[in-house]
Write a protein that holds these residues in place. Structure first.
Motif, PDB file in Angstrom:
ATOM      1  N   UNK A 118      -7.755   3.315   9.605  1.00  0.00           N
ATOM      2  CA  UNK A 118      -7.652   4.146   8.402  1.00  0.00           C
ATOM      3  C   UNK A 118      -6.618   3.558   7.443  1.00  0.00           C
ATOM      4  N   UNK A 119      -5.483   3.181   7.969  1.00  0.00           N
ATOM      5  CA  UNK A 119      -4.422   2.620   7.140  1.00  0.00           C
ATOM      6  C   UNK A 119      -4.830   1.251   6.602  1.00  0.00           C
ATOM      7  N   UNK A 120      -5.454   0.421   7.463  1.00  0.00           N
ATOM      8  CA  UNK A 120      -5.887  -0.898   6.999  1.00  0.00           C
ATOM      9  C   UNK A 120      -6.879  -0.770   5.852  1.00  0.00           C
ATOM     10  N   UNK A 121      -7.764   0.212   5.938  1.00  0.00           N
ATOM     11  CA  UNK A 121      -8.713   0.443   4.853  1.00  0.00           C
ATOM     12  C   UNK A 121      -7.999   0.767   3.551  1.00  0.00           C
ATOM     13  N   UNK A 122      -7.013   1.623   3.647  1.00  0.00           N
ATOM     14  CA  UNK A 122      -6.241   1.987   2.452  1.00  0.00           C
ATOM     15  C   UNK A 122      -5.452   0.788   1.930  1.00  0.00           C
ATOM     16  N   UNK A 123      -4.928  -0.019   2.829  1.00  0.00           N
ATOM     17  CA  UNK A 123      -4.173  -1.196   2.401  1.00  0.00           C
ATOM     18  C   UNK A 123      -5.097  -2.215   1.716  1.00  0.00           C
TER      19      UNK A 123
ATOM     20  N   UNK B 227      -7.310  -2.995  -5.979  1.00  0.00           N
ATOM     21  CA  UNK B 227      -7.113  -2.205  -7.187  1.00  0.00           C
ATOM     22  C   UNK B 227      -5.642  -2.188  -7.558  1.00  0.00           C
ATOM     23  N   UNK B 228      -5.382  -1.980  -8.827  1.00  0.00           N
ATOM     24  CA  UNK B 228      -4.010  -1.800  -9.277  1.00  0.00           C
ATOM     25  C   UNK B 228      -3.712  -0.311  -9.212  1.00  0.00           C
ATOM     26  N   UNK B 229      -2.947   0.095  -8.203  1.00  0.00           N
ATOM     27  CA  UNK B 229      -2.675   1.513  -7.986  1.00  0.00           C
ATOM     28  C   UNK B 229      -1.438   1.951  -8.767  1.00  0.00           C
TER      29      UNK B 229
ATOM     30  N   UNK C 204       2.728   5.929  -3.179  1.00  0.00           N
ATOM     31  CA  UNK C 204       3.461   6.946  -2.424  1.00  0.00           C
ATOM     32  C   UNK C 204       2.549   7.547  -1.358  1.00  0.00           C
ATOM     33  N   UNK C 205       1.330   7.873  -1.741  1.00  0.00           N
ATOM     34  CA  UNK C 205       0.353   8.437  -0.814  1.00  0.00           C
ATOM     35  C   UNK C 205       0.064   7.453   0.332  1.00  0.00           C
ATOM     36  N   UNK C 206      -0.072   6.192  -0.011  1.00  0.00           N
ATOM     37  CA  UNK C 206      -0.329   5.160   0.994  1.00  0.00           C
ATOM     38  C   UNK C 206       0.832   5.068   1.982  1.00  0.00           C
ATOM     39  N   UNK C 207       2.056   5.034   1.469  1.00  0.00           N
ATOM     40  CA  UNK C 207       3.226   4.958   2.343  1.00  0.00           C
ATOM     41  C   UNK C 207       3.387   6.209   3.198  1.00  0.00           C
ATOM     42  N   UNK C 208       3.088   7.367   2.648  1.00  0.00           N
ATOM     43  CA  UNK C 208       3.150   8.597   3.439  1.00  0.00           C
ATOM     44  C   UNK C 208       2.097   8.576   4.542  1.00  0.00           C
ATOM     45  N   UNK C 209       0.932   8.026   4.233  1.00  0.00           N
ATOM     46  CA  UNK C 209      -0.113   7.889   5.246  1.00  0.00           C
ATOM     47  C   UNK C 209       0.304   6.943   6.358  1.00  0.00           C
TER      48      UNK C 209
END
Length: 169
Positions: free
Chosen positions: A75-80, A86-88, A94-99
Motif C-alpha cells: 500500500x505504501x509502495x503504491x503511494x510512493x 505526480x507533483x504532489x 503529509x498524508x503519505x508520511x502519515x500513512x
C-alpha cells in the motif's frame, strides 16, 4: 522513521526474481520467489538451530506474518510510486508520511501479535535467534550488492546461503 525507511528499503531488495551467486562455478543463476524463500528459510533454520519439527510448525506462521507485512508495505509502495509520477502538494506529502507512520505502527502491532504465536511453537531464545538471522541475512544481501559485479546486475544481489555453524564472524 529511520526504522520505517530501512524496512521499506530492505523489502525493496527482494524482487520477485532474484539472482544468486553459484558457489561452485561463480555463475549467476536466477531464483524464483519460491527458491529464494527456501534459501531464506534454510538460513533462518540453520542460524536459529530449529529442529525439523520446529521449522514445520514455525514457518507457516512466519510466512503468514511476512505476507501480511508485505500487503501493508505494498500500500505504501503504491503511494510512493504515485508520488514520483505526480507533483504532489504539501497536504498529499503529509498524508503519505502519515500513512507510512501508520504502516510502521501496524507492522509493529503485527510483530507483537505474532510473537505470541511464535512462542507457542519455539522458545524465546530461538525467536531471538530468528530476529538476529533476519538481520544478518539482509546484511549479507546488501554486502552482495557491494561486491564487484554485485551492484546493478539484473535480478538483484546474490542470495546468502545458510550460515556455517562457525559464529566467529
Amino acid at each position: 522513521m529511520k526504522k520505517l525507511l530501512l524496512c521499506i528499503m530492505m523489502i525493496g531488495l527482494m524482487p520477485l526474481s532474484l539472482s544468486a551467486q553459484n558457489n561452485n562455478s561463480g555463475d549467476n543463476i536466477r531464483l524464483s520467489r519460491e527458491e529464494f524463500q527456501k534459501r531464506h528459510e534454510a538460513y533462518l533454520t540453520k542460524f536459529a538451530e530449529l529442529t525439523a519439527d520446529e521449522a514445520a510448525k514455525f514457518f507457516p506462521i512466519y510466512n503468514e506474518l511476512e505476507k501480511r507485512k508485505q500487503e501493508l508495505n505494498d500500500q505504501i509502495f503504491g503511494a510512493m510510486r504515485e508520488s514520483r509520477e505526480k507533483d504532489l502538494d504539501e497536504a498529499k506529502y503529509k498524508e503519505l508520511l502519515e500513512g507510512m507512520s501508520a504502516n510502521a505502527i501496524a507492522i509493529e502491532s503485527l510483530e507483537r501479535t505474532y510473537l505470541d504465536r511464535f512462542k507457542e511453537v519455539i522458545s524465546y531464545k530461538k525467536i531471538f535467534k530468528i530476529k538476529e538471522a533476519e538481520s544478518r541475512f539482509r546484511q549479507e544481501l546488501v554486502r552482495g550488492m557491494r561486491r564487484p559485479g554485485g551492484e546493478g546486475r539484473a535480478g538483484g544481489p546474490p542470495v546468502p546461503d545458510a550460515p556455517s555453524n562457525d559464529r566467529r564472524r
